[in-house]
Write a protein that holds these residues in place. Structure first.
Motif, PDB file in Angstrom:
ATOM      1  N   LEU A  93      35.119  -2.785  -9.946  1.00  0.00           N
ATOM      2  CA  LEU A  93      33.913  -3.428 -10.138  1.00  0.00           C
ATOM      3  C   LEU A  93      34.113  -4.929 -10.248  1.00  0.00           C
ATOM      4  O   LEU A  93      33.155  -5.773 -10.115  1.00  0.00           O
ATOM      5  CB  LEU A  93      32.998  -2.795 -10.930  1.00  0.00           C
ATOM      6  CG  LEU A  93      32.360  -1.599 -10.733  1.00  0.00           C
ATOM      7  CD1 LEU A  93      31.653  -0.873 -11.593  1.00  0.00           C
ATOM      8  CD2 LEU A  93      31.728  -1.714  -9.404  1.00  0.00           C
ATOM      9  N   ARG A  94      35.264  -5.433 -10.934  1.00  0.00           N
ATOM     10  CA  ARG A  94      35.311  -6.754 -11.656  1.00  0.00           C
ATOM     11  C   ARG A  94      34.850  -7.807 -10.500  1.00  0.00           C
ATOM     12  O   ARG A  94      33.987  -8.701 -10.983  1.00  0.00           O
ATOM     13  CB  ARG A  94      36.840  -7.075 -11.877  1.00  0.00           C
ATOM     14  CG  ARG A  94      36.780  -8.392 -12.688  1.00  0.00           C
ATOM     15  CD  ARG A  94      36.309  -8.407 -14.111  1.00  0.00           C
ATOM     16  NE  ARG A  94      36.865  -7.443 -14.826  1.00  0.00           N
ATOM     17  CZ  ARG A  94      36.476  -7.144 -15.980  1.00  0.00           C
ATOM     18  NH1 ARG A  94      35.234  -7.705 -16.680  1.00  0.00           N
ATOM     19  NH2 ARG A  94      37.091  -6.227 -16.990  1.00  0.00           N
ATOM     20  N   PRO A  95      35.067  -7.839  -9.172  1.00  0.00           N
ATOM     21  CA  PRO A  95      34.476  -8.899  -8.501  1.00  0.00           C
ATOM     22  C   PRO A  95      33.028  -9.039  -8.362  1.00  0.00           C
ATOM     23  O   PRO A  95      32.644  -9.761  -7.889  1.00  0.00           O
ATOM     24  CB  PRO A  95      35.362  -8.829  -7.111  1.00  0.00           C
ATOM     25  CG  PRO A  95      36.349  -7.815  -7.473  1.00  0.00           C
ATOM     26  CD  PRO A  95      36.090  -6.962  -8.529  1.00  0.00           C
ATOM     27  N   TYR A  96      32.431  -7.905  -8.735  1.00  0.00           N
ATOM     28  CA  TYR A  96      30.766  -7.798  -8.483  1.00  0.00           C
ATOM     29  C   TYR A  96      29.986  -7.984  -9.927  1.00  0.00           C
ATOM     30  O   TYR A  96      28.787  -8.006  -9.822  1.00  0.00           O
ATOM     31  CB  TYR A  96      30.381  -6.530  -7.970  1.00  0.00           C
ATOM     32  CG  TYR A  96      31.371  -6.102  -6.717  1.00  0.00           C
ATOM     33  CD1 TYR A  96      30.856  -6.437  -5.617  1.00  0.00           C
ATOM     34  CD2 TYR A  96      32.457  -5.206  -6.804  1.00  0.00           C
ATOM     35  CE1 TYR A  96      31.397  -6.022  -4.248  1.00  0.00           C
ATOM     36  CE2 TYR A  96      33.013  -4.783  -5.737  1.00  0.00           C
ATOM     37  CZ  TYR A  96      32.959  -5.523  -4.562  1.00  0.00           C
ATOM     38  OH  TYR A  96      33.457  -4.981  -3.413  1.00  0.00           O
ATOM     39  N   LEU A  97      30.784  -8.155 -10.878  1.00  0.00           N
ATOM     40  CA  LEU A  97      30.134  -8.074 -12.215  1.00  0.00           C
ATOM     41  C   LEU A  97      29.852  -9.608 -12.562  1.00  0.00           C
ATOM     42  O   LEU A  97      30.776 -10.619 -12.391  1.00  0.00           O
ATOM     43  CB  LEU A  97      31.054  -7.755 -13.365  1.00  0.00           C
ATOM     44  CG  LEU A  97      31.203  -6.003 -13.174  1.00  0.00           C
ATOM     45  CD1 LEU A  97      32.202  -5.591 -14.222  1.00  0.00           C
ATOM     46  CD2 LEU A  97      29.963  -5.112 -13.092  1.00  0.00           C
TER      47      LEU A  97
END
Length: 268
Positions: free
Chosen positions: A52-56
């Motif tokens: 999820l890191r790219p979307y947080l």
């Protein structure tokens, strides 16, 4: 943990992001409005955060999910190939045009014009999705074809068929719709049948609606009372003005049913 996939719910930038295993089972989801990651198993926490890191962005929280409703439980175990929610407006046309649509240049021109109309309507529906509305696009109705948009919100469920207005006068009657000097089309009759089919599938009242995009003028027969006629400049205003009949949990339950492909095309 390898092979985790991030899949959207609803239109891009809205709704939730689901983190799933290769077999389609959901292990976590990120609610972009609440800024919360709900994770089903602590031992997958690091892998979920990496996926999820790219979307947080900004501040967010993580923890076990709240007790799910029955509708949420059905959605958690929905395989990606049975989920209609990620469909973009005109998803099928996009694919056909990208891979070489059959027919000549005039046919492809009509397809592109219709795609633009679908995208225009979809952009208007996106504005509603931030306020407790949900939309599903390209809903398969065996024997009828594709329903352009199924919209679910506080005022109820709406089956929408989009018709390009081509900057010409459109006349909507009880049985036929005419744009400019083109031959009349049976759009009012078709959308009634599609709404009736959707009502049976969802066990809910469904209002048929026609959306005219870029028409210079729209004349509606005074006898046409069962089909809602909409135009993008006033589409959201018109729909929001309808008195509410559904509560948010009802909207979510119907959306879960509507996004499930087997609701419309049962498996043998």
């Amino acid at each position: 943990m390898h092979g985790l996939k991030v899949l959207p719910s609803g239109r891009p930038g809205r709704g939730r992001l689901y983190v799933s295993l290769p077999d389609g089972r959901t292990v976590a989801w990120y609610d972009r409005l609440a800024k919360r990651i709900s994770i089903l198993s602590d031992d997958r926490c690091d892998a979920v955060l990496a996926a999820l890191r790219p979307y947080l962005s900004g501040d967010w929280t993580i923890g076990p999910p709240p007790v799910p409703t029955p509708a949420e439980l059905r959605r958690l175990y929905l395989p990606p190939d049975r989920d209609l929610a990620p469909n973009r407006p005109g998803e099928t046309l996009l694919g056909e045009l990208a891979h070489g649509a059959p027919g000549g240049s005039r046919t492809r021109h009509r397809m592109r014009r219709r795609l633009l109309a679908l995208q225009r309507t979809g952009a208007e529906l996106d504005l509603l999705e931030a306020t407790d509305w949900r939309a599903v696009h390209d809903v398969p109705l065996p024997g009828l074809g594709l329903l352009d948009h199924l919209l679910i919100g506080p005022p109820g469920v709406f089956a929408l068929r989009t018709v390009p207005g081509r900057r010409q006068r459109a006349q909507v009657g009880d049985l036929l719709l005419t744009v400019g000097r083109a031959d009349p089309g049976p759009d009012p009759r078709w959308i009634r049948r599609a709404a009736a089919r959707a009502a049976r599938a969802l066990a809910s009242t469904v209002t048929p609606a026609l959306t005219l995009t870029d028409a210079s003028r729209v004349d509606v027969a005074p006898t046409l009372r069962d089909v809602l006629v909409l135009q993008p400049p006033t589409l959201t205003t018109t729909l929001r003005a309808i008195p509410p009949t559904l509560k948010p949990p009802d909207v979510e339950a119907l959306f879960t049913l509507a996004r499930t492909r087997t609701t419309w095309t049962p498996e043998p």
